[in-house]
Scaffold this motif. Structure first.
Motif, PDB file in Angstrom:
ATOM      1  N   THR A  81      19.503   6.513  -1.612  1.00 36.94           N
ATOM      2  CA  THR A  81      20.076   7.104  -0.408  1.00 36.94           C
ATOM      3  C   THR A  81      19.387   6.586   0.845  1.00 36.94           C
ATOM      4  O   THR A  81      18.216   6.193   0.820  1.00 36.94           O
ATOM      5  N   LEU A  82      20.120   6.639   1.951  1.00 37.26           N
ATOM      6  CA  LEU A  82      19.568   6.247   3.241  1.00 37.26           C
ATOM      7  C   LEU A  82      18.416   7.152   3.640  1.00 37.26           C
ATOM      8  O   LEU A  82      17.364   6.674   4.093  1.00 37.26           O
ATOM      9  N   ASN A  83      18.577   8.460   3.473  1.00 40.28           N
ATOM     10  CA  ASN A  83      17.516   9.389   3.875  1.00 40.28           C
ATOM     11  C   ASN A  83      16.248   9.181   3.052  1.00 40.28           C
ATOM     12  O   ASN A  83      15.142   9.347   3.561  1.00 40.28           O
ATOM     13  N   GLY A  84      16.415   8.832   1.778  1.00 39.65           N
ATOM     14  CA  GLY A  84      15.252   8.509   0.963  1.00 39.65           C
ATOM     15  C   GLY A  84      14.519   7.301   1.506  1.00 39.65           C
ATOM     16  O   GLY A  84      13.287   7.283   1.602  1.00 39.65           O
ATOM     17  N   ARG A  85      15.281   6.281   1.883  1.00 39.80           N
ATOM     18  CA  ARG A  85      14.668   5.061   2.414  1.00 39.80           C
ATOM     19  C   ARG A  85      13.980   5.322   3.747  1.00 39.80           C
ATOM     20  O   ARG A  85      12.865   4.821   3.996  1.00 39.80           O
ATOM     21  N   LEU A  86      14.601   6.102   4.624  1.00 38.40           N
ATOM     22  CA  LEU A  86      13.998   6.419   5.914  1.00 38.40           C
ATOM     23  C   LEU A  86      12.714   7.230   5.729  1.00 38.40           C
ATOM     24  O   LEU A  86      11.727   7.020   6.437  1.00 38.40           O
ATOM     25  N   THR A  87      12.724   8.142   4.763  1.00 39.02           N
ATOM     26  CA  THR A  87      11.524   8.928   4.479  1.00 39.02           C
ATOM     27  C   THR A  87      10.395   8.026   3.986  1.00 39.02           C
ATOM     28  O   THR A  87       9.245   8.142   4.423  1.00 39.02           O
ATOM     29  N   GLY A  88      10.717   7.095   3.085  1.00 39.35           N
ATOM     30  CA  GLY A  88       9.717   6.162   2.588  1.00 39.35           C
ATOM     31  C   GLY A  88       9.155   5.287   3.687  1.00 39.35           C
ATOM     32  O   GLY A  88       7.950   4.994   3.726  1.00 39.35           O
ATOM     33  N   ALA A  89      10.028   4.863   4.611  1.00 38.35           N
ATOM     34  CA  ALA A  89       9.577   4.022   5.723  1.00 38.35           C
ATOM     35  C   ALA A  89       8.574   4.755   6.602  1.00 38.35           C
ATOM     36  O   ALA A  89       7.633   4.145   7.137  1.00 38.35           O
ATOM     37  N   THR A  90       8.756   6.067   6.747  1.00 34.17           N
ATOM     38  CA  THR A  90       7.822   6.869   7.545  1.00 34.17           C
ATOM     39  C   THR A  90       6.508   7.115   6.803  1.00 34.17           C
ATOM     40  O   THR A  90       5.422   6.943   7.358  1.00 34.17           O
TER      41      THR A  90
END
Length: 435
Positions: A81-90
């Motif tokens: 998911t996009l939100n998973g990827r954004l969370t990982g990036a943070t």
């Protein structure tokens, strides 16, 4: 047959991603990765591969990934998911900047896309978080001799029954893992009932996830301001479709009861960010006075006229929990299986649960046994949610009991820590990681 089904569904997957761009154009970013191509020049080979499908799994993987990064290991972190990827990036911005950690989407479960992904990255060890078990990926790893483990694994009784519906085909999927590192003995027993031999109980990684200190401090300051005016705050966390109306109806009845000198404040945080506007409409229709969290640049200010705050922000749950006196755990009021209550307890916030906690069965039972959580007494009906209202009134009207529950929540959260070390030890025992 499975591959034919995936090829049939592929156009619909594309359409779904395109539809989601109405919320964010980022849904189409890195689109070719979902087909197993175009990973660029920063390919991370011979890495520890961790697959965390979305936000919850990515946060749960944090202590394990950080442990590997501290050891100097390269890490490949994949999501769906996009939100998973954004969370990982943070969470792993430093590791990404240094080149030690690489993010990518796990490709759709097609033979050619999975094969190209594996040829590109050549990981030395695969760790799938919690419940992920894509047949093509799992069987391909077994075929090429790549050790793939299901870590922080959980399996509800309902899910185990579903696997058994597929007979030997369903059971063979979990038997193909090199090993399963389960959260609880109940989870381990269910995996063993599927014929899995290599199962070990290691605890729940979510107990090891650190809370963001800045968010905790912001939440405490917010709570102090609320308490200075005599107000309690209840956080309805990770709510799902249908639960918001039930909670809002109960909240209106609670306010009408005039049981408190200063009316408590409700902070409602939907599980999925794409539902923020929908939930805002529900609150508006309820007639309750509310504001969005996004309307404040910093911590929301105390406003005695406000009855509800919509928590329409990402990554701030530690602040909401630290500000709240009690949490209503979403996903448990209606049959969604519940959501993670550990983060709330780690912030010292006791939890009110519905009856539907099968996805977090042992965690819920342990929290109740230790006095960190209570179940709503009575049947939850949208037309007359008196059980929820009475449970809220009973707990909030007893500050001494509420304080005892808060202390129990902290003890519960710290007592169950240590899964990271157990997982690392279990994997090292299998000689699948570098010393």
């Amino acid at each position: 047959m499975y591959q034919l089904l995936w090829h049939f569904l592929l156009p619909f997957a594309f359409i779904r991603l395109a539809w989601r761009t109405r919320h964010s154009s980022q849904y189409l970013h890195h689109f070719s990765e979902r087909l197993g191509f175009s990973y660029g020049s920063s390919v991370q080979q011979n890495a520890i591969w961790v697959h965390a499908v979305s936000v919850g799994e990515t946060r749960a993987a944090q202590p394990l990934i950080e442990a590997y990064l501290e050891r100097g290991e390269k890490v490949l972190l994949t999501h769906m998911t996009l939100n998973g990827r954004l969370t990982g990036a943070t969470l792993f911005a430093e590791g990404i900047a240094s080149g030690q950690l690489r993010q990518a989407y796990l490709p759709y479960d097609l033979c050619w896309s999975v094969a190209n992904f594996m040829r590109t990255f050549k990981p030395k060890l695969g760790l799938f978080m919690e419940t992920e078990a894509w047949p093509t990926v799992v069987f391909y790893c077994a075929e090429i001799g790549l050790p793939l483990f299901l870590v922080n694994a959980r399996l509800s009784e309902r899910s185990a029954r579903r696997v058994n519906l597929f007979g030997s085909a369903g059971r063979s999927l979990f038997q193909a893992f090199a090993g399963i590192l389960a959260q609880t003995e109940l989870d381990a027993q269910r995996y063993r009932s599927l014929g899995v031999k290599q199962v070990e109980v290691v605890g729940n990684l979510k107990f090891d996830v650190p809370l963001n200190a800045t968010l905790v401090q912001d939440g405490k300051l917010w709570r102090q301001e609320l308490h200075a005016t005599g107000r309690f705050m209840v956080c309805a966390a990770s709510t799902r479709d249908g639960e918001e109306e039930l909670i809002l109806s109960a909240w209106k009845d609670l306010l009408r009861s005039n049981a408190f000198a200063s009316a408590p404040l409700l902070c409602m945080v939907p599980r999925h960010p794409e539902r923020f506007s929908e939930v805002a409409s529900h609150i508006l229709s309820s007639g309750l006075k509310f504001r969005r969290r996004s309307e404040w640049n910093k911590v929301p200010k105390v406003d005695m006229d406000l009855e509800v705050i919509l928590g329409d922000s990402m990554g701030e749950m530690a602040m909401y929990y630290s500000a709240a006196d009690l949490v209503i755990m979403g996903g448990s009021l209606l049959p969604f299986g519940g959501q993670n209550l550990i983060e709330a307890c780690a912030a010292g916030c006791p939890v009110l649960l519905g009856e539907h906690t099968y996805n977090f069965q042992q965690a819920a039972l342990d929290a109740i046994a230790m006095g960190a959580a209570k179940r709503i007494q009575g049947e939850l009906l949208l037309s007359e949610p008196i059980a929820l209202m009475e449970s809220l009134k009973l707990i909030l009207s007893n500050p001494t009991e509420l304080a005892k529950m808060a202390d129990a929540a902290k003890i519960y959260a710290t007592t169950h820590q240590g899964a990271t070390k157990k997982i690392l030890a279990a994997l090292e025992h299998q000689n699948f990681t570098l010393n």
